[in-house]
Design a protein around this motif. Structure first.
Motif, PDB file in Angstrom:
ATOM      1  N   ILE A  71      -3.836 -51.056  37.881  1.00 54.27           N
ATOM      2  CA  ILE A  71      -3.379 -49.647  38.074  1.00 54.27           C
ATOM      3  C   ILE A  71      -3.862 -49.284  39.805  1.00 54.27           C
ATOM      4  N   PHE A  72      -5.183 -49.409  39.604  1.00 57.24           N
ATOM      5  CA  PHE A  72      -5.994 -48.870  40.808  1.00 57.24           C
ATOM      6  C   PHE A  72      -5.472 -49.655  41.965  1.00 57.24           C
ATOM      7  N   ASP A  73      -5.424 -50.795  41.959  1.00 53.02           N
ATOM      8  CA  ASP A  73      -4.938 -51.528  43.076  1.00 53.02           C
ATOM      9  C   ASP A  73      -3.588 -51.080  43.631  1.00 53.02           C
ATOM     10  N   LYS A  74      -2.834 -50.764  42.543  1.00 53.66           N
ATOM     11  CA  LYS A  74      -1.211 -50.014  43.141  1.00 53.66           C
ATOM     12  C   LYS A  74      -1.559 -48.643  43.656  1.00 53.66           C
ATOM     13  N   LEU A  75      -2.524 -48.020  43.074  1.00 50.20           N
ATOM     14  CA  LEU A  75      -2.766 -46.530  43.379  1.00 50.20           C
ATOM     15  C   LEU A  75      -3.332 -46.339  44.909  1.00 50.20           C
ATOM     16  N   ILE A  76      -4.217 -47.033  45.132  1.00 45.89           N
ATOM     17  CA  ILE A  76      -5.275 -47.032  46.209  1.00 45.89           C
ATOM     18  C   ILE A  76      -4.641 -47.938  47.443  1.00 45.89           C
ATOM     19  N   ASP A 123      -3.741 -49.714  53.600  1.00 49.55           N
ATOM     20  CA  ASP A 123      -3.269 -49.717  55.162  1.00 49.55           C
ATOM     21  C   ASP A 123      -3.999 -49.623  56.138  1.00 49.55           C
ATOM     22  N   GLY A 124      -5.237 -50.246  56.204  1.00 52.51           N
ATOM     23  CA  GLY A 124      -5.923 -50.127  57.530  1.00 52.51           C
ATOM     24  C   GLY A 124      -6.967 -49.231  57.467  1.00 52.51           C
ATOM     25  N   ASN A 125      -7.086 -48.233  56.508  1.00 56.43           N
ATOM     26  CA  ASN A 125      -8.207 -47.311  56.390  1.00 56.43           C
ATOM     27  C   ASN A 125      -9.438 -47.900  55.637  1.00 56.43           C
ATOM     28  N   PHE A 126     -10.671 -47.996  56.291  1.00 59.99           N
ATOM     29  CA  PHE A 126     -11.649 -48.573  55.818  1.00 59.99           C
ATOM     30  C   PHE A 126     -12.104 -48.195  54.591  1.00 59.99           C
ATOM     31  N   ILE A 127     -12.074 -46.904  54.236  1.00 59.96           N
ATOM     32  CA  ILE A 127     -12.664 -46.369  53.059  1.00 59.96           C
ATOM     33  C   ILE A 127     -11.784 -46.536  51.875  1.00 59.96           C
ATOM     34  N   LEU A 128     -10.364 -46.182  52.142  1.00 60.93           N
ATOM     35  CA  LEU A 128      -9.388 -46.729  51.129  1.00 60.93           C
ATOM     36  C   LEU A 128      -9.515 -48.209  50.727  1.00 60.93           C
ATOM     37  N   THR A 129      -9.656 -49.028  51.768  1.00 60.20           N
ATOM     38  CA  THR A 129      -9.576 -50.493  51.358  1.00 60.20           C
ATOM     39  C   THR A 129     -10.783 -50.816  50.777  1.00 60.20           C
TER      40      THR A 129
END
Length: 404
Positions: A241-246, A249-255
């Motif tokens: 679920i978290f893998d799909k939600l977060i 796309d290149g954003n360091f913090i989100l990655t």
């Protein structure tokens, strides 16, 4: 792939071998002094390696994939039922430091290996990027970085074969190190000493003493296995679920957040430790969980030895084997050098290096097989965090070396 007497689709025969050889390895370890000294894990691994290289069993099979996908995840919560989260936090801090030092060894090895072989292997920077990520995190990083650098499929396959043999050989080395006088004289080994003292008191070999019989009921088995299945199911679903939600796309913090919350093993370790802490009375009463989990880990050790096919290496990847050898050798050298300088325990250095090269599952398996039970959860946590940083370091190394 070379012809083998037992085919990859001989499912029941392969399962009989995996389960049977794991059982024989445990029996030999507890029955004979010589087997106890080399450990059942090494017997399991070497036996599988020999049969694979004599073409008795196949080097690839869906059965082996099942062990990675189902057997290992079930073993992890079973082995964490007695974990104290406060003690784990203290141990994890030390392990994290030596793990990061060991990661530096991987990077140094990658750079040295690249400049030694860059004129002999086309597009080597792509392989080095992949293996840097893999030798800090794991196969997840290898897959991600191979896609990131668009590495040719045949180069990936040859690299994986070289990596499998190198890992199997290195695990054998790490298993033997605690028994070698040279290392014992120069490093403290409190966990190993505790195992040996317990064995000496009861005049038994280490394995037989550690795994002495205890009363286990059908209820214990039911609660242990049922709880393990529930914890894996909940953890893997939450990670999905978290893998799909977060987004990534290149954003360091989100990655980074995706790497932490979207990773199956990190989520499994976290959920299990929280459950064990909150419902400590329930989990502490379950007997036999460590025994069942350890048996599953021995099956995993058998599988580790299977892909180490020497004929395939000679045919497809001799120079790539040199690359991974250089990376592993320098990782080991720097890990032990700085481990000595900063006074880390021998067990911490061994497990940190193992967590780099093989990932958290192999490091935890080694801790279990050696009887270093207090280090199982910490090395799982630290090793899994390697998945997060592995991609960034591997990508940076690949981009830089691609300029040469």
């Amino acid at each position: 792939m070379f012809y083998a007497i037992i085919q990859s689709d001989d499912t029941w025969i392969l399962w009989a071998f995996l389960a049977g050889w794991a059982g024989i390895s445990i029996y030999l370890e507890q029955k004979y002094e010589w087997a106890s000294k080399i450990s059942g894990a090494i017997i399991a691994l070497v036996g599988a390696m020999l049969l694979a290289n004599f073409n008795i069993i196949p080097t690839e099979s869906p059965v082996y994939d099942t062990v990675w996908s189902y057997v290992v995840p079930l073993a992890i919560p079973l082995l964490l039922f007695q974990s104290n989260i406060l003690k784990i936090w203290n141990e994890s801090g030390r392990l994290l430091i030596i793990f990061l030092i060991s990661s530096i060894g991987t990077v140094v090895g990658a750079i040295v290996g690249f400049f030694l072989l860059k004129d002999l292997i086309p597009e080597l920077y792509k392989v080095v990027a992949m293996m840097t990520g893999s030798y800090i995190g794991g196969s997840v990083n290898l897959a991600a970085l191979s896609a990131r650098f668009e590495t040719p499929g045949e180069l990936i396959s040859a690299t994986v074969v070289a990596d499998n043999l190198m890992m199997a050989l290195y695990f054998l080395v790490l298993m033997v190190i605690p028994t070698i006088a040279f290392f014992r004289k120069r490093f403290r080994a409190p966990h190993q000493e505790l195992v040996e003292q317990s064995s000496n008191k009861e005049n038994k070999n280490q394995a037989a003493s550690y795994w002495k019989g205890k009363e286990i009921s059908l209820q214990d088995i039911g609660l242990a296995v049922g709880s393990a299945f529930a914890l894996v199911a909940i953890s893997f679903k939450l990670a999905e679920i978290f893998d799909k939600l977060i987004p990534t796309d290149g954003n360091f913090i989100l990655t980074a957040l995706n790497g932490i919350f979207g990773d199956n093993y990190l989520m499994l370790t976290t959920i299990t430790l929280l459950s064990v802490t909150i419902f400590s009375r329930f989990f502490e009463k379950i007997r036999g969980a460590q025994e069942i989990g350890t048996y599953l880990i021995y099956i995993f050790f058998v599988v580790i030895g299977v892909p180490a096919s020497i004929p395939v290496i000679i045919q497809n990847a001799p120079l790539l084997f040199v690359l991974v050898f250089v990376m592993v050798a320098l990782n080991m050298f720097i890990s032990f050098l700085f481990g000595k300088l900063f006074k880390f325990n021998l067990e911490e250095i061994i497990l940190a290096s193992n967590a780099n090269i093989g990932g958290p599952t192999t490091a935890a398996a080694m801790a279990i097989s050696k009887g270093w039970s207090k280090l199982v959860a910490p090395v799982l946590i630290v090793g899994t965090l390697g998945y997060v940083i592995g991609n960034y370091i591997g990508a940076a190394i690949g981009v830089w070396l691609g300029l040469f």
